[in-house]
Design a protein around this motif. Structure first.
Motif: not given
Length: 59
Positions: A3-16
């Motif tokens: 679940y951490v690996a699945a959430l990292v890309p969307p969180v990074v994109m949201a921050v960007a």
């Protein structure tokens, strides 16, 4: 941990995306606004001047 690996890309994109929006909002106005507005007005004036003779001779 999947679940951490699945959430990292969307969180990074949201921050960007938020950083991009903040940068755009901060760059509006300020000291360069008059210079940027003048450049846009000049570009519109050149485009209008180039278009008018072509419209008049096409009759």
């Amino acid at each position: 941990m999947d679940y951490v690996a699945a959430l990292v890309p969307p969180v990074v994109m949201a921050v960007a995306f938020i950083a991009l929006i903040v940068t755009i909002v901060k760059s509006q106005g300020g000291a360069n606004k008059a210079k940027e507005d003048a450049a846009v007005d000049a570009a519109f004036a050149r485009a209008e001047a180039a278009r008018q003779p072509a419209e008049g001779s096409g009759a």
